[in-house]
Design an enzyme around this catalytic site. Sequence first.
Site, mmCIF file in Angstrom:
data_model
loop_
_atom_site.group_PDB
_atom_site.id
_atom_site.type_symbol
_atom_site.label_atom_id
_atom_site.label_comp_id
_atom_site.label_asym_id
_atom_site.label_seq_id
_atom_site.Cartn_x
_atom_site.Cartn_y
_atom_site.Cartn_z
ATOM 1 N N LYS A 34 0.543 -0.943 -0.159
ATOM 2 C CA LYS A 34 -0.484 0.023 0.205
ATOM 3 C C LYS A 34 0.453 1.446 0.155
ATOM 4 O O LYS A 34 0.828 2.378 -1.070
ATOM 5 C CB LYS A 34 -0.645 0.134 1.235
ATOM 6 C CG LYS A 34 -1.682 -1.152 1.808
ATOM 7 C CD LYS A 34 -2.663 -0.704 2.654
ATOM 8 C CE LYS A 34 -1.645 -0.858 3.840
ATOM 9 N NZ LYS A 34 -1.110 -1.673 4.692
ATOM 10 N N ARG A 112 -9.006 1.527 9.523
ATOM 11 C CA ARG A 112 -7.919 -0.233 10.071
ATOM 12 C C ARG A 112 -9.154 -1.035 10.727
ATOM 13 O O ARG A 112 -8.830 -2.147 11.404
ATOM 14 C CB ARG A 112 -6.922 0.187 10.709
ATOM 15 C CG ARG A 112 -5.905 -0.192 9.811
ATOM 16 C CD ARG A 112 -5.237 -0.397 11.077
ATOM 17 N NE ARG A 112 -3.564 -1.230 10.638
ATOM 18 C CZ ARG A 112 -2.613 -0.172 9.996
ATOM 19 N NH1 ARG A 112 -2.428 0.890 9.241
ATOM 20 N NH2 ARG A 112 -1.487 -0.898 10.173
ATOM 21 N N ARG A 146 11.357 -5.711 4.484
ATOM 22 C CA ARG A 146 11.064 -4.744 3.907
ATOM 23 C C ARG A 146 12.757 -3.595 4.897
ATOM 24 O O ARG A 146 12.856 -4.184 5.744
ATOM 25 C CB ARG A 146 9.591 -4.140 4.645
ATOM 26 C CG ARG A 146 9.476 -2.791 4.537
ATOM 27 C CD ARG A 146 7.849 -3.358 4.404
ATOM 28 N NE ARG A 146 7.457 -2.931 5.236
ATOM 29 C CZ ARG A 146 6.319 -2.809 5.811
ATOM 30 N NH1 ARG A 146 5.605 -2.143 4.774
ATOM 31 N NH2 ARG A 146 6.127 -2.590 6.767
ATOM 32 N N ARG A 190 12.172 -1.524 10.385
ATOM 33 C CA ARG A 190 11.054 -1.511 11.419
ATOM 34 C C ARG A 190 11.102 -2.434 12.063
ATOM 35 O O ARG A 190 11.671 -3.220 12.319
ATOM 36 C CB ARG A 190 9.555 -1.256 10.623
ATOM 37 C CG ARG A 190 9.679 0.368 10.274
ATOM 38 C CD ARG A 190 7.842 0.109 9.313
ATOM 39 N NE ARG A 190 6.787 -0.242 10.186
ATOM 40 C CZ ARG A 190 5.762 -0.374 9.863
ATOM 41 N NH1 ARG A 190 4.902 0.378 8.310
ATOM 42 N NH2 ARG A 190 5.127 -1.012 9.969
ATOM 43 N N ARG A 201 0.452 -8.969 13.922
ATOM 44 C CA ARG A 201 -0.036 -8.189 12.676
ATOM 45 C C ARG A 201 -1.242 -8.756 12.188
ATOM 46 O O ARG A 201 -2.139 -7.748 11.802
ATOM 47 C CB ARG A 201 0.950 -7.190 12.079
ATOM 48 C CG ARG A 201 2.126 -5.963 13.218
ATOM 49 C CD ARG A 201 2.909 -5.817 12.825
ATOM 50 N NE ARG A 201 2.877 -4.965 11.471
ATOM 51 C CZ ARG A 201 3.746 -4.493 10.767
ATOM 52 N NH1 ARG A 201 4.894 -5.678 10.749
ATOM 53 N NH2 ARG A 201 3.726 -4.054 9.323
HETATM 54 P P1 AMP Z 1 1.651 1.292 9.602
HETATM 55 O O1 AMP Z 1 2.882 1.823 9.076
HETATM 56 O O2 AMP Z 1 0.337 1.354 8.529
HETATM 57 O O3 AMP Z 1 2.012 -0.456 9.164
HETATM 58 O O4 AMP Z 1 1.295 1.017 10.903
HETATM 59 C C1 AMP Z 1 1.842 0.720 11.888
HETATM 60 C C2 AMP Z 1 1.853 0.206 13.268
HETATM 61 O O5 AMP Z 1 0.891 1.871 13.650
HETATM 62 C C3 AMP Z 1 0.405 -0.770 13.487
HETATM 63 O O6 AMP Z 1 0.481 -2.011 13.937
HETATM 64 C C4 AMP Z 1 -0.510 0.037 14.382
HETATM 65 O O7 AMP Z 1 0.004 -0.079 15.943
HETATM 66 C C5 AMP Z 1 -1.172 1.752 14.206
HETATM 67 N N1 AMP Z 1 -1.439 1.643 13.053
HETATM 68 C C6 AMP Z 1 -1.353 2.554 12.393
HETATM 69 N N2 AMP Z 1 -2.273 3.028 11.666
HETATM 70 C C7 AMP Z 1 -3.572 3.204 12.036
HETATM 71 C C8 AMP Z 1 -4.864 2.925 12.643
HETATM 72 N N3 AMP Z 1 -5.810 2.809 11.429
HETATM 73 N N4 AMP Z 1 -5.684 2.586 13.843
HETATM 74 C C9 AMP Z 1 -5.313 1.951 14.851
HETATM 75 N N5 AMP Z 1 -3.788 1.371 14.785
HETATM 76 C C10 AMP Z 1 -2.988 2.160 13.924
#
Ligand code: AMP
Length: 251
Positions: A34, A112, A146, A190, A201
């Site tokens: 994404k 989410r 990644r 990360r 996750r």
């Molecule tokens: P991402 O970079 O999108 O993989 O997000 C990394 C982490 O940020 C996730 O595993 C959650 O802990 C938090 N996070 C990001 N977006 C959301 C969301 N919309 N709702 C809740 N937690 C989020």
Amino acid sequence: MRNLMKRSMGLFGKKPQIYSKPILILMGAPGVGKGTYGKRLSKDWSMPIFSTGEYLRTLLKTDKTDLGNELRALVKAGKLVGDDVIMKIMEKRLFTDEDKKAKGIILDGFPRTVGQAELLDKLGKVQAVMNFFLRDDILIEKLAGRRECEKCHIPYNVATIIRDGYDMEPLMPKKDPGHCDACNGKLIQREDDTEKVIKDRLIEYKQKTAPLEGYYKKKGVYIEFEPKKGVKDYPEIKQKLEDYIKTKQKK
Ligand code: AMP
């Protein structure tokens, strides 16, 4: 974080604002691509992209408050942070003055949960949701490979996945394998891209985020794509979205 909360509470207290431009959502399990596709779309369409995950990681680097520590622990463990916190972040982002001239916004990693999607519907109109999907074993391999630029967050990937119809070559910097092509920042992995957290996750995704598929199908704004060729799929993804949006505009 405290400032963010204070500013956003103000917004909550007043009559709700409405975001009047198109909202495009990129959804899909972690590692599906994404962010990579979204950053390219954002550049090609000159439209801002907002990643809640990237925003949280940057914010939490320096936030030492109790709330900051609590959120950092959740992100590190691959658990979703609460809808209340995320909605405050989103509201602040959607109504920022910086983007007054923008044509719309691309959202990566938000909503989410169905709760977040319902709240978003009160703030503006979702024009299209593209859901990317891939097999779990492919996602796990992609996530483990990644890397991202520490400074500008451009995504890279060291994994080669060529089997069963998948044709994903590594996405490496052209100049120096350890540094970003765009800003020369160091490439890092990360904290939540470890094997254990990746699995958690994916569980979190299936339980809390996958139900959004049905939610957006019912609303008639849903399209999906299986990106089996990594970045080579980008032109087709862009075309598919542009065609979809054009058709919707005609209706
Ligand atoms: P991402 O970079 O999108 O993989 O997000 C990394 C982490 O940020 C996730 O595993 C959650 O802990 C938090 N996070 C990001 N977006 C959301 C969301 N919309 N709702 C809740 N937690 C989020």
